[in-house]
Scaffold this motif. Structure first.
Motif, PDB file in Angstrom:
ATOM      1  N   PHE A  52     -55.230 -39.694  36.602  1.00  0.00           N
ATOM      2  CA  PHE A  52     -53.991 -40.393  36.941  1.00  0.00           C
ATOM      3  C   PHE A  52     -53.615 -40.141  38.395  1.00  0.00           C
ATOM      4  CE2 PHE A  52     -49.370 -40.134  37.447  1.00  0.00           C
ATOM      5  CZ  PHE A  52     -49.019 -41.430  37.135  1.00  0.00           C
ATOM      6  N   ASP A  53     -53.714 -38.883  38.828  1.00  0.00           N
ATOM      7  CA  ASP A  53     -53.371 -38.557  40.213  1.00  0.00           C
ATOM      8  C   ASP A  53     -54.315 -39.251  41.190  1.00  0.00           C
ATOM      9  OD1 ASP A  53     -51.273 -36.983  39.366  1.00  0.00           O
ATOM     10  OD2 ASP A  53     -52.400 -35.094  39.478  1.00  0.00           O
ATOM     11  N   ALA A  54     -55.603 -39.285  40.862  1.00  0.00           N
ATOM     12  CA  ALA A  54     -56.574 -39.944  41.747  1.00  0.00           C
ATOM     13  C   ALA A  54     -56.286 -41.446  41.839  1.00  0.00           C
ATOM     14  CB  ALA A  54     -57.991 -39.706  41.240  1.00  0.00           C
ATOM     15  N   VAL A  55     -56.009 -42.066  40.696  1.00  0.00           N
ATOM     16  CA  VAL A  55     -55.706 -43.501  40.701  1.00  0.00           C
ATOM     17  C   VAL A  55     -54.412 -43.763  41.452  1.00  0.00           C
ATOM     18  CG1 VAL A  55     -55.041 -45.439  39.206  1.00  0.00           C
ATOM     19  CG2 VAL A  55     -57.008 -44.027  38.618  1.00  0.00           C
ATOM     20  N   LYS A  56     -53.434 -42.906  41.272  1.00  0.00           N
ATOM     21  CA  LYS A  56     -52.145 -43.069  41.966  1.00  0.00           C
ATOM     22  C   LYS A  56     -52.340 -42.966  43.474  1.00  0.00           C
ATOM     23  CE  LYS A  56     -47.471 -41.240  42.096  1.00  0.00           C
ATOM     24  NZ  LYS A  56     -47.306 -40.515  43.324  1.00  0.00           N
ATOM     25  N   GLU A  57     -53.135 -42.008  43.936  1.00  0.00           N
ATOM     26  CA  GLU A  57     -53.392 -41.863  45.368  1.00  0.00           C
ATOM     27  C   GLU A  57     -54.109 -43.085  45.923  1.00  0.00           C
ATOM     28  OE1 GLU A  57     -55.505 -38.221  45.990  1.00  0.00           O
ATOM     29  OE2 GLU A  57     -53.822 -36.976  45.322  1.00  0.00           O
ATOM     30  N   LYS A  58     -55.103 -43.589  45.185  1.00  0.00           N
ATOM     31  CA  LYS A  58     -55.817 -44.783  45.642  1.00  0.00           C
ATOM     32  C   LYS A  58     -54.890 -45.992  45.682  1.00  0.00           C
ATOM     33  CE  LYS A  58     -60.417 -43.360  44.180  1.00  0.00           C
ATOM     34  NZ  LYS A  58     -61.540 -43.616  43.277  1.00  0.00           N
ATOM     35  N   LEU A  59     -54.061 -46.131  44.670  1.00  0.00           N
ATOM     36  CA  LEU A  59     -53.120 -47.245  44.628  1.00  0.00           C
ATOM     37  C   LEU A  59     -52.116 -47.145  45.774  1.00  0.00           C
ATOM     38  CD1 LEU A  59     -52.196 -49.757  43.079  1.00  0.00           C
ATOM     39  CD2 LEU A  59     -50.758 -48.277  41.694  1.00  0.00           C
ATOM     40  N   ASP A  60     -51.629 -45.942  46.044  1.00  0.00           N
ATOM     41  CA  ASP A  60     -50.715 -45.754  47.170  1.00  0.00           C
ATOM     42  C   ASP A  60     -51.375 -46.133  48.486  1.00  0.00           C
ATOM     43  OD1 ASP A  60     -48.706 -44.916  45.483  1.00  0.00           O
ATOM     44  OD2 ASP A  60     -48.993 -42.771  45.868  1.00  0.00           O
ATOM     45  N   ALA A  61     -52.643 -45.745  48.659  1.00  0.00           N
ATOM     46  CA  ALA A  61     -53.361 -46.079  49.892  1.00  0.00           C
ATOM     47  C   ALA A  61     -53.541 -47.589  50.023  1.00  0.00           C
ATOM     48  CB  ALA A  61     -54.716 -45.370  49.918  1.00  0.00           C
ATOM     49  N   VAL A  62     -53.892 -48.251  48.926  1.00  0.00           N
ATOM     50  CA  VAL A  62     -54.076 -49.706  48.957  1.00  0.00           C
ATOM     51  C   VAL A  62     -52.758 -50.394  49.269  1.00  0.00           C
ATOM     52  CG1 VAL A  62     -54.564 -51.715  47.491  1.00  0.00           C
ATOM     53  CG2 VAL A  62     -56.109 -49.757  47.482  1.00  0.00           C
ATOM     54  N   LEU A  63     -51.690 -49.954  48.625  1.00  0.00           N
ATOM     55  CA  LEU A  63     -50.373 -50.558  48.879  1.00  0.00           C
ATOM     56  C   LEU A  63     -49.923 -50.320  50.314  1.00  0.00           C
ATOM     57  CD1 LEU A  63     -48.455 -49.809  45.565  1.00  0.00           C
ATOM     58  CD2 LEU A  63     -49.256 -52.006  46.396  1.00  0.00           C
ATOM     59  N   GLN A  64     -50.197 -49.139  50.837  1.00  0.00           N
ATOM     60  CA  GLN A  64     -49.812 -48.845  52.214  1.00  0.00           C
ATOM     61  C   GLN A  64     -50.555 -49.761  53.187  1.00  0.00           C
ATOM     62  OE1 GLN A  64     -50.490 -44.773  53.316  1.00  0.00           O
ATOM     63  NE2 GLN A  64     -49.107 -44.866  55.050  1.00  0.00           N
ATOM     64  N   ARG A  65     -51.862 -49.954  52.947  1.00  0.00           N
ATOM     65  CA  ARG A  65     -52.632 -50.864  53.809  1.00  0.00           C
ATOM     66  C   ARG A  65     -52.133 -52.302  53.673  1.00  0.00           C
ATOM     67  NH1 ARG A  65     -57.128 -47.891  51.862  1.00  0.00           N
ATOM     68  NH2 ARG A  65     -57.688 -49.625  50.524  1.00  0.00           N
ATOM     69  N   ALA A  66     -51.797 -52.700  52.450  1.00  0.00           N
ATOM     70  CA  ALA A  66     -51.303 -54.066  52.243  1.00  0.00           C
ATOM     71  C   ALA A  66     -49.965 -54.272  52.954  1.00  0.00           C
ATOM     72  CB  ALA A  66     -51.152 -54.343  50.748  1.00  0.00           C
ATOM     73  N   PHE A  67     -49.075 -53.298  52.848  1.00  0.00           N
ATOM     74  CA  PHE A  67     -47.781 -53.424  53.527  1.00  0.00           C
ATOM     75  C   PHE A  67     -47.950 -53.408  55.039  1.00  0.00           C
ATOM     76  CE2 PHE A  67     -45.625 -51.568  49.568  1.00  0.00           C
ATOM     77  CZ  PHE A  67     -45.315 -52.827  49.100  1.00  0.00           C
ATOM     78  N   ALA A  68     -48.880 -52.603  55.536  1.00  0.00           N
ATOM     79  CA  ALA A  68     -49.136 -52.579  56.983  1.00  0.00           C
ATOM     80  C   ALA A  68     -49.663 -53.938  57.437  1.00  0.00           C
ATOM     81  CB  ALA A  68     -50.126 -51.474  57.323  1.00  0.00           C
ATOM     82  N   ARG A  69     -50.543 -54.523  56.641  1.00  0.00           N
ATOM     83  CA  ARG A  69     -51.091 -55.838  56.984  1.00  0.00           C
ATOM     84  C   ARG A  69     -49.993 -56.900  56.956  1.00  0.00           C
ATOM     85  NH1 ARG A  69     -54.433 -58.655  59.763  1.00  0.00           N
ATOM     86  NH2 ARG A  69     -55.346 -60.418  58.691  1.00  0.00           N
ATOM     87  N   ILE A  70     -49.135 -56.839  55.945  1.00  0.00           N
ATOM     88  CA  ILE A  70     -48.022 -57.796  55.858  1.00  0.00           C
ATOM     89  C   ILE A  70     -47.099 -57.645  57.062  1.00  0.00           C
ATOM     90  CG2 ILE A  70     -45.914 -58.318  54.561  1.00  0.00           C
ATOM     91  CD1 ILE A  70     -47.544 -57.753  51.999  1.00  0.00           C
ATOM     92  N   ASP A  71     -46.803 -56.398  57.444  1.00  0.00           N
ATOM     93  CA  ASP A  71     -45.955 -56.168  58.619  1.00  0.00           C
ATOM     94  C   ASP A  71     -46.600 -56.725  59.881  1.00  0.00           C
ATOM     95  OD1 ASP A  71     -43.925 -54.977  57.218  1.00  0.00           O
ATOM     96  OD2 ASP A  71     -44.574 -52.916  57.636  1.00  0.00           O
ATOM     97  N   ALA A  72     -47.923 -56.525  60.029  1.00  0.00           N
ATOM     98  CA  ALA A  72     -48.618 -57.030  61.214  1.00  0.00           C
ATOM     99  C   ALA A  72     -48.560 -58.556  61.269  1.00  0.00           C
ATOM    100  CB  ALA A  72     -50.063 -56.542  61.222  1.00  0.00           C
ATOM    101  N   VAL A  73     -48.798 -59.203  60.133  1.00  0.00           N
ATOM    102  CA  VAL A  73     -48.749 -60.670  60.090  1.00  0.00           C
ATOM    103  C   VAL A  73     -47.340 -61.154  60.386  1.00  0.00           C
ATOM    104  CG1 VAL A  73     -48.916 -62.652  58.520  1.00  0.00           C
ATOM    105  CG2 VAL A  73     -50.721 -60.932  58.558  1.00  0.00           C
ATOM    106  N   GLN A  74     -46.361 -60.486  59.812  1.00  0.00           N
ATOM    107  CA  GLN A  74     -44.970 -60.889  60.037  1.00  0.00           C
ATOM    108  C   GLN A  74     -44.594 -60.695  61.515  1.00  0.00           C
ATOM    109  OE1 GLN A  74     -42.144 -58.816  57.620  1.00  0.00           O
ATOM    110  NE2 GLN A  74     -40.545 -60.318  57.974  1.00  0.00           N
ATOM    111  N   ASN A  75     -45.038 -59.590  62.125  1.00  0.00           N
ATOM    112  CA  ASN A  75     -44.737 -59.359  63.539  1.00  0.00           C
ATOM    113  C   ASN A  75     -45.393 -60.418  64.418  1.00  0.00           C
ATOM    114  OD1 ASN A  75     -43.150 -57.145  63.021  1.00  0.00           O
ATOM    115  ND2 ASN A  75     -44.815 -55.682  63.268  1.00  0.00           N
ATOM    116  N   ARG A  76     -46.625 -60.817  64.063  1.00  0.00           N
ATOM    117  CA  ARG A  76     -47.277 -61.879  64.840  1.00  0.00           C
ATOM    118  C   ARG A  76     -46.520 -63.197  64.705  1.00  0.00           C
ATOM    119  NH1 ARG A  76     -52.732 -60.370  62.880  1.00  0.00           N
ATOM    120  NH2 ARG A  76     -52.544 -62.219  61.586  1.00  0.00           N
TER     121      ARG A  76
END
Length: 128
Positions: A52-76
């Motif tokens: 559960f902890d491993a999946v949670k960490e991976k999910l957090d990393a994926v969500l963080q990258r997705a939010f960073a990508r969304i922020d970059a697109v929105q800033n552009r």
């Protein structure tokens, strides 16, 4: 029921309070079995928690990258819209200046000079 012997209530009470050697070994076996089962379940629970902890960490990393990508697109997009707004504002300012210059020219020049200057401006506008 063939191999079952008939026991009186008094004998049953005595047997319950004074277990025989077979009952003690059976109890020890049951205890070992229960301890083994509890340890197995504990190991499974620890493993599930780790998964559960491993999946949670991976999910957090994926969500963080997705939010960073969304922020970059929105800033552009915001940057593009701001650049477009600045360009339109600059063009509007040029048009307002030309209109003010034209009004000033109309008021300050004699009619013939105004018409000649207007013709030059129109020919330059067509070339541009």
């Amino acid at each position: 029921f063939e191999n079952h012997r008939v026991v009186s209530t008094v004998e049953a009470m005595e047997m319950a309070h004074n277990p025989g050697p077979d009952d003690q070994s059976t109890e020890a076996d049951r205890r070992r079995l229960l301890v083994t089962q509890v340890q197995d379940r504990h190991d499974m629970l620890v493993q599930a928690q780790g998964n559960f902890d491993a999946v949670k960490e991976k999910l957090d990393a994926v969500l963080q990258r997705a939010f960073a990508r969304i922020d970059a697109v929105q800033n552009r997009r915001v940057g593009y819209l701001q650049a477009l707004r600045r360009q339109v504002a600059s063009q509007l300012q040029q048009l307002e200046w030309l209109e003010a210059f034209h009004d000033h020219e109309l008021l300050s020049l004699p009619a013939a000079d105004y018409l000649a200057a207007d013709a030059v401006v129109k020919s330059l506008a067509r070339q541009w």
